[in-house]
Scaffold this motif. Structure first.
Motif, PDB file in Angstrom:
ATOM      1  N   HIS B  14       0.866  -1.171   0.000  1.00  0.00           N
ATOM      2  CA  HIS B  14       0.000   0.000   0.000  1.00  0.00           C
ATOM      3  C   HIS B  14       0.906   1.225   0.000  1.00  0.00           C
ATOM      4  O   HIS B  14       1.820   1.303   0.803  1.00  0.00           O
ATOM      5  CB  HIS B  14      -0.892  -0.013   1.246  1.00  0.00           C
ATOM      6  CG  HIS B  14      -1.987   1.002   1.200  1.00  0.00           C
ATOM      7  ND1 HIS B  14      -1.739   2.333   1.416  1.00  0.00           N
ATOM      8  CD2 HIS B  14      -3.307   0.890   0.947  1.00  0.00           C
ATOM      9  CE1 HIS B  14      -2.878   2.995   1.306  1.00  0.00           C
ATOM     10  NE2 HIS B  14      -3.847   2.149   1.011  1.00  0.00           N
ATOM     11  N   PRO B  15       0.683   2.167  -0.901  1.00  0.00           N
ATOM     12  CA  PRO B  15       1.629   3.289  -0.992  1.00  0.00           C
ATOM     13  C   PRO B  15       1.745   4.084   0.297  1.00  0.00           C
ATOM     14  O   PRO B  15       2.787   4.650   0.577  1.00  0.00           O
ATOM     15  CB  PRO B  15       1.054   4.144  -2.129  1.00  0.00           C
ATOM     16  CG  PRO B  15      -0.289   3.607  -2.417  1.00  0.00           C
ATOM     17  CD  PRO B  15      -0.338   2.208  -1.948  1.00  0.00           C
ATOM     18  N   SER B  16       0.701   4.113   1.115  1.00  0.00           N
ATOM     19  CA  SER B  16       0.768   4.935   2.320  1.00  0.00           C
ATOM     20  C   SER B  16       1.605   4.319   3.421  1.00  0.00           C
ATOM     21  O   SER B  16       1.873   4.978   4.418  1.00  0.00           O
ATOM     22  CB  SER B  16      -0.638   5.168   2.854  1.00  0.00           C
ATOM     23  OG  SER B  16      -1.331   5.968   1.954  1.00  0.00           O
ATOM     24  N   THR B 115       6.116  13.237   1.104  1.00  0.00           N
ATOM     25  CA  THR B 115       5.218  12.083   1.235  1.00  0.00           C
ATOM     26  C   THR B 115       4.184  12.330   2.325  1.00  0.00           C
ATOM     27  O   THR B 115       3.058  11.856   2.229  1.00  0.00           O
ATOM     28  CB  THR B 115       5.994  10.792   1.535  1.00  0.00           C
ATOM     29  OG1 THR B 115       6.903  11.049   2.594  1.00  0.00           O
ATOM     30  CG2 THR B 115       6.756  10.308   0.339  1.00  0.00           C
ATOM     31  N   PHE B 116       4.579  13.087   3.351  1.00  0.00           N
ATOM     32  CA  PHE B 116       3.597  13.391   4.408  1.00  0.00           C
ATOM     33  C   PHE B 116       2.446  14.215   3.841  1.00  0.00           C
ATOM     34  O   PHE B 116       1.274  13.957   4.121  1.00  0.00           O
ATOM     35  CB  PHE B 116       4.274  14.138   5.558  1.00  0.00           C
ATOM     36  CG  PHE B 116       3.311  14.606   6.613  1.00  0.00           C
ATOM     37  CD1 PHE B 116       2.756  13.703   7.494  1.00  0.00           C
ATOM     38  CD2 PHE B 116       2.940  15.931   6.716  1.00  0.00           C
ATOM     39  CE1 PHE B 116       1.854  14.110   8.456  1.00  0.00           C
ATOM     40  CE2 PHE B 116       2.039  16.351   7.669  1.00  0.00           C
ATOM     41  CZ  PHE B 116       1.494  15.437   8.537  1.00  0.00           C
ATOM     42  N   VAL B 117       2.799  15.196   3.018  1.00  0.00           N
ATOM     43  CA  VAL B 117       1.767  16.029   2.401  1.00  0.00           C
ATOM     44  C   VAL B 117       0.884  15.178   1.489  1.00  0.00           C
ATOM     45  O   VAL B 117      -0.330  15.344   1.433  1.00  0.00           O
ATOM     46  CB  VAL B 117       2.439  17.194   1.647  1.00  0.00           C
ATOM     47  CG1 VAL B 117       1.429  17.988   0.871  1.00  0.00           C
ATOM     48  CG2 VAL B 117       3.145  18.095   2.628  1.00  0.00           C
ATOM     49  N   ASN B 118       1.537  14.237   0.811  1.00  0.00           N
ATOM     50  CA  ASN B 118       0.799  13.273  -0.001  1.00  0.00           C
ATOM     51  C   ASN B 118      -0.219  12.507   0.833  1.00  0.00           C
ATOM     52  O   ASN B 118      -1.374  12.346   0.455  1.00  0.00           O
ATOM     53  CB  ASN B 118       1.796  12.249  -0.559  1.00  0.00           C
ATOM     54  CG  ASN B 118       1.767  12.194  -2.047  1.00  0.00           C
ATOM     55  OD1 ASN B 118       0.978  12.867  -2.667  1.00  0.00           O
ATOM     56  ND2 ASN B 118       2.628  11.398  -2.616  1.00  0.00           N
ATOM     57  N   ASP B 119       0.250  12.011   2.004  1.00  0.00           N
ATOM     58  CA  ASP B 119      -0.626  11.236   2.882  1.00  0.00           C
ATOM     59  C   ASP B 119      -1.792  12.073   3.381  1.00  0.00           C
ATOM     60  O   ASP B 119      -2.866  11.549   3.647  1.00  0.00           O
ATOM     61  CB  ASP B 119       0.166  10.717   4.093  1.00  0.00           C
ATOM     62  CG  ASP B 119       1.145   9.627   3.705  1.00  0.00           C
ATOM     63  OD1 ASP B 119       0.955   9.025   2.637  1.00  0.00           O
ATOM     64  OD2 ASP B 119       2.095   9.388   4.462  1.00  0.00           O
ATOM     65  N   LEU B 340      -0.900   5.806  19.594  1.00  0.00           N
ATOM     66  CA  LEU B 340      -1.301   6.996  18.856  1.00  0.00           C
ATOM     67  C   LEU B 340      -2.551   6.753  18.028  1.00  0.00           C
ATOM     68  O   LEU B 340      -3.373   7.654  17.871  1.00  0.00           O
ATOM     69  CB  LEU B 340      -0.161   7.456  17.932  1.00  0.00           C
ATOM     70  CG  LEU B 340       1.064   8.048  18.604  1.00  0.00           C
ATOM     71  CD1 LEU B 340       2.096   8.444  17.560  1.00  0.00           C
ATOM     72  CD2 LEU B 340       0.691   9.267  19.426  1.00  0.00           C
ATOM     73  N   VAL B 341      -2.685   5.552  17.445  1.00  0.00           N
ATOM     74  CA  VAL B 341      -3.789   5.354  16.502  1.00  0.00           C
ATOM     75  C   VAL B 341      -5.082   4.897  17.162  1.00  0.00           C
ATOM     76  O   VAL B 341      -6.151   5.112  16.594  1.00  0.00           O
ATOM     77  CB  VAL B 341      -3.427   4.362  15.364  1.00  0.00           C
ATOM     78  CG1 VAL B 341      -2.286   4.895  14.547  1.00  0.00           C
ATOM     79  CG2 VAL B 341      -3.128   2.986  15.886  1.00  0.00           C
ATOM     80  N   VAL B 342      -5.013   4.273  18.344  1.00  0.00           N
ATOM     81  CA  VAL B 342      -6.240   3.752  18.946  1.00  0.00           C
ATOM     82  C   VAL B 342      -7.178   4.906  19.280  1.00  0.00           C
ATOM     83  O   VAL B 342      -6.775   5.909  19.863  1.00  0.00           O
ATOM     84  CB  VAL B 342      -5.914   2.911  20.201  1.00  0.00           C
ATOM     85  CG1 VAL B 342      -7.169   2.635  21.012  1.00  0.00           C
ATOM     86  CG2 VAL B 342      -5.268   1.599  19.785  1.00  0.00           C
ATOM     87  N   ASP B 348      -6.790   8.773   9.723  1.00  0.00           N
ATOM     88  CA  ASP B 348      -5.855   9.434  10.628  1.00  0.00           C
ATOM     89  C   ASP B 348      -4.599   8.594  10.834  1.00  0.00           C
ATOM     90  O   ASP B 348      -3.502   9.127  10.968  1.00  0.00           O
ATOM     91  CB  ASP B 348      -6.513   9.684  11.988  1.00  0.00           C
ATOM     92  CG  ASP B 348      -7.582  10.752  11.909  1.00  0.00           C
ATOM     93  OD1 ASP B 348      -7.479  11.594  11.014  1.00  0.00           O
ATOM     94  OD2 ASP B 348      -8.503  10.713  12.733  1.00  0.00           O
ATOM     95  N   SER B 349      -4.764   7.270  10.872  1.00  0.00           N
ATOM     96  CA  SER B 349      -3.600   6.419  11.114  1.00  0.00           C
ATOM     97  C   SER B 349      -2.589   6.553   9.978  1.00  0.00           C
ATOM     98  O   SER B 349      -1.382   6.468  10.209  1.00  0.00           O
ATOM     99  CB  SER B 349      -4.032   4.965  11.300  1.00  0.00           C
ATOM    100  OG  SER B 349      -4.381   4.402  10.062  1.00  0.00           O
ATOM    101  N   ILE B 350      -3.065   6.803   8.776  1.00  0.00           N
ATOM    102  CA  ILE B 350      -2.162   6.993   7.637  1.00  0.00           C
ATOM    103  C   ILE B 350      -1.350   8.273   7.826  1.00  0.00           C
ATOM    104  O   ILE B 350      -0.143   8.316   7.596  1.00  0.00           O
ATOM    105  CB  ILE B 350      -2.977   7.074   6.321  1.00  0.00           C
ATOM    106  CG1 ILE B 350      -3.761   5.793   6.088  1.00  0.00           C
ATOM    107  CG2 ILE B 350      -2.080   7.402   5.139  1.00  0.00           C
ATOM    108  CD1 ILE B 350      -2.946   4.597   5.753  1.00  0.00           C
ATOM    109  N   VAL B 351      -2.042   9.331   8.302  1.00  0.00           N
ATOM    110  CA  VAL B 351      -1.344  10.602   8.542  1.00  0.00           C
ATOM    111  C   VAL B 351      -0.298  10.427   9.647  1.00  0.00           C
ATOM    112  O   VAL B 351       0.826  10.935   9.559  1.00  0.00           O
ATOM    113  CB  VAL B 351      -2.366  11.700   8.882  1.00  0.00           C
ATOM    114  CG1 VAL B 351      -1.664  12.985   9.263  1.00  0.00           C
ATOM    115  CG2 VAL B 351      -3.284  11.943   7.709  1.00  0.00           C
TER     116      VAL B 351
END
Lengths: 169, 365
Positions: B14-16, B115-119, B340-342, B348-351
């Motif tokens: 997955h690209p992210s 890549t962050f901006v992409n995400d 962080l993700v829970v 949001d988890s991708i970011v």
């Protein structure tokens, strides 16, 4: 510049706090018994003069008869480091108490050691393999993993273009 | 009737996930209730391989851990061997090391920011801008050592080649242009509606949490801890140069992004000074290709773009390291990921993963 909190100084500090402790110290590091690692870790973290709140790394070294678990510690406020080691008594089924209750940062690193070295960390919340799949035979970073028959070692004993002083037979 | 959590695999293809990394999340409706990091798809067992090769032969392996900042990985490893064997490095090589480490930091941060901006959803355009800068820095690497990505440039006791004549004008022109480019990016991205909406207040890590989870680099600094190994434990020639440590206040994804942006400015500052003072002299002490350090151990560390990168080497007096351990920042920074993700959504988890900026080659080694 970061100062190394020497083994001798650290050993003296720990002896005050834990009078019954059997520890040995070198110039660079201290060696503590595995059973006491958690209370010692907690003291190293919470003592205001030591203040080792940051666990840099946990790793293990295979010395064939036993394993050495090495903790590198850092104090961010005092800017000093220390190295604490503990030796396992057993080589086939080594068990060391986990320091995850003290430093969460040990969580993935202890799993990595379990996966690659086969040291089980007692009290770790999630003691599973991490890089290799369940059912992988053995622990590849052990020195006896994939040893060749008749005592041969993989790799070259001497490398090309290496200048080694002549040794007497 | 209670519903069973719904399991979603994010990745490995997955690209992210920035490589072959898999996040297995359990969802209750839209909300993540549990997360499991699954890694090892890129595990090449470098620590075992390194035990069979000489100290010099191991340098190319370090390129292939963090392939987006190979100069920094090279440097950390060479510092560890130099500490183990007691090797002094000439002054010109020390400054060259700083120059290339900082150029690499700019290239790596450009990639991370892009890549962050992409995400976040600002699709591709900012990333292409960032690649423009990175491309020119990689050209500098190519003219110096012949490689762009896996550079294998640092050597035990110095660097492999001196810079060619065309290097200085090219480097000065890039460093001269960068402040204006960074101003452009800051204008384009820091107040960007997409980034503010997606990254502000997401994935908050307090200072105490970050320290306890051994997070390092921009993650730790975004949480407000001014900790930079270049300042705290200077290596190479960093003690000669002036720069600041940018820190964040909230510890959210936006702060991590902003800290990286500010660090690029500081890298430019270091480069301006380093290119100015680069002394004459040898670039290498010319050690034999194979060496046998005295039995002992050494841990040396640097501030890589992703955090504290350290090498722990144990020698038994043989030609190859007895133990070769990489303290990899990408891997250890993932410790806090689950917390962080829970409670958040998959988007949001991708970011959050993008803001941690992992390189899977370094996570799995």
């Amino acid at each position: 510049m970061t100062k190394l909190f020497g083994g001798r100084e650290l050993a003296a500090r720990l002896a005050e706090q834990f009078p019954d402790l059997t520890l040995s110290s070198e110039e660079q590091y201290i060696v503590v018994p595995p059973a006491d690692i958690e209370p010692i870790a907690r003291f190293l973290r919470d003592d205001p003069q030591l203040d080792f709140k940051f666990l840099i790394s946990v790793t293990a070294v295979d010395w064939l008869e036993y394993f050495e678990v090495v903790y590198h510690l850092q104090s961010l406020s005092k800017n000093h480091t220390a190295v604490v080691k503990t030796l396992t008594t057993d080589h086939d089924m080594p068990i060391v108490p986990s320091v995850v209750p003290v430093w969460q940062g040990a969580q993935l690193q202890e799993r990595e050691i379990y996966d690659l070295m086969g040291i089980r960390f007692d009290g770790h919340p999630d003691m599973r393999r991490i890089f290799l799949w369940d059912g992988f035979p053995g622990h590849p970073l052990r020195k006896d993993f994939l040893s060749l028959p008749s005592g041969l070692q993989p790799g070259l004993q001497q490398f090309p273009r290496e200048s080694v002083p002549e040794q007497s037979q | 009737m209670p519903a069973e959590p719904y399991i979603v695999n994010i990745g490995p293809q997955h690209p992210s996930t920035h490589g072959v990394f898999r996040m297995r999340v359990a969802l209750d409706g839209e909300r993540i209730v549990d997360a499991d990091m699954v890694m090892g798809y890129l595990h090449r067992s470098m620590e075992k391989l390194a035990e069979e090769r000489t100290y010099t032969q191991n340098i190319p392996f370090t390129d292939r851990t963090d392939y987006l900042s190979a100069m920094n990985s090279n440097l950390a490893y060479c510092l560890a061997v130099e500490k183990l064997a007691g090797v002094e490095v000439p002054e010109r090589a020390q400054v060259l090391r700083v120059i290339f480490a900082e150029l690499q930091r700019i290239a790596s941060h450009s990639m991370a920011l892009g890549t962050f901006v992409n995400d976040c959803g600002a699709w591709q355009t900012p990333l292409m801008y960032m690649f423009r800068e990175r491309e020119r820095i990689l050209d500098l690497f190519e003219m110096t050592c012949g490689a762009r990505l896996t550079v294998n440039y640092m050597r035990i006791g110095g660097v492999s080649f001196d810079v060619p004549d065309e290097f200085m004008p090219a480097a000065l022109s890039i460093v001269g242009e960068l402040p204006q480019r960074i101003a452009e990016y800051e204008e384009m991205l820091l107040e960007n509606e997409i980034i503010l909406a997606r990254a502000r207040g997401i994935g908050v890590l307090t200072a105490d949490q970050a320290i306890n989870a051994s997070a390092s680099g921009p993650i730790l600094r975004a949480s407000g801890v001014a900790w930079d190994i270049r300042k705290a434990d200077p290596y190479a020639a960093y003690n000669q140069f002036e720069f600041d440590i940018p820190v964040g206040t909230h510890g959210d994804c936006y702060d991590r992004f902003a800290v990286r942006m500010a660090e690029v400015r500081q890298s430019v500052r270091i480069l301006e000074q380093a290119l100015d003072v680069l002394p004459e002299g040898p670039v290498n002490v010319g050690l034999p290709l194979a060496m046998r350090p005295e039995p002992g151990e050494a841990y040396a560390r640097i501030e890589s773009p992703r955090g504290e990168l350290g090498f722990y080497l144990v020698s038994d007096g043989g030609p190859a390291p007895y133990r070769f351990h990489i303290r990899s920042p990408s891997y250890i920074n993932l410790t806090a990921m689950k917390d962080l993700v829970v409670g958040l959504s998959v988007a949001d988890s991708i970011v959050i993963l993008g803001s941690i900026d992992i390189v899977v080659g370094e996570v799995d080694r």
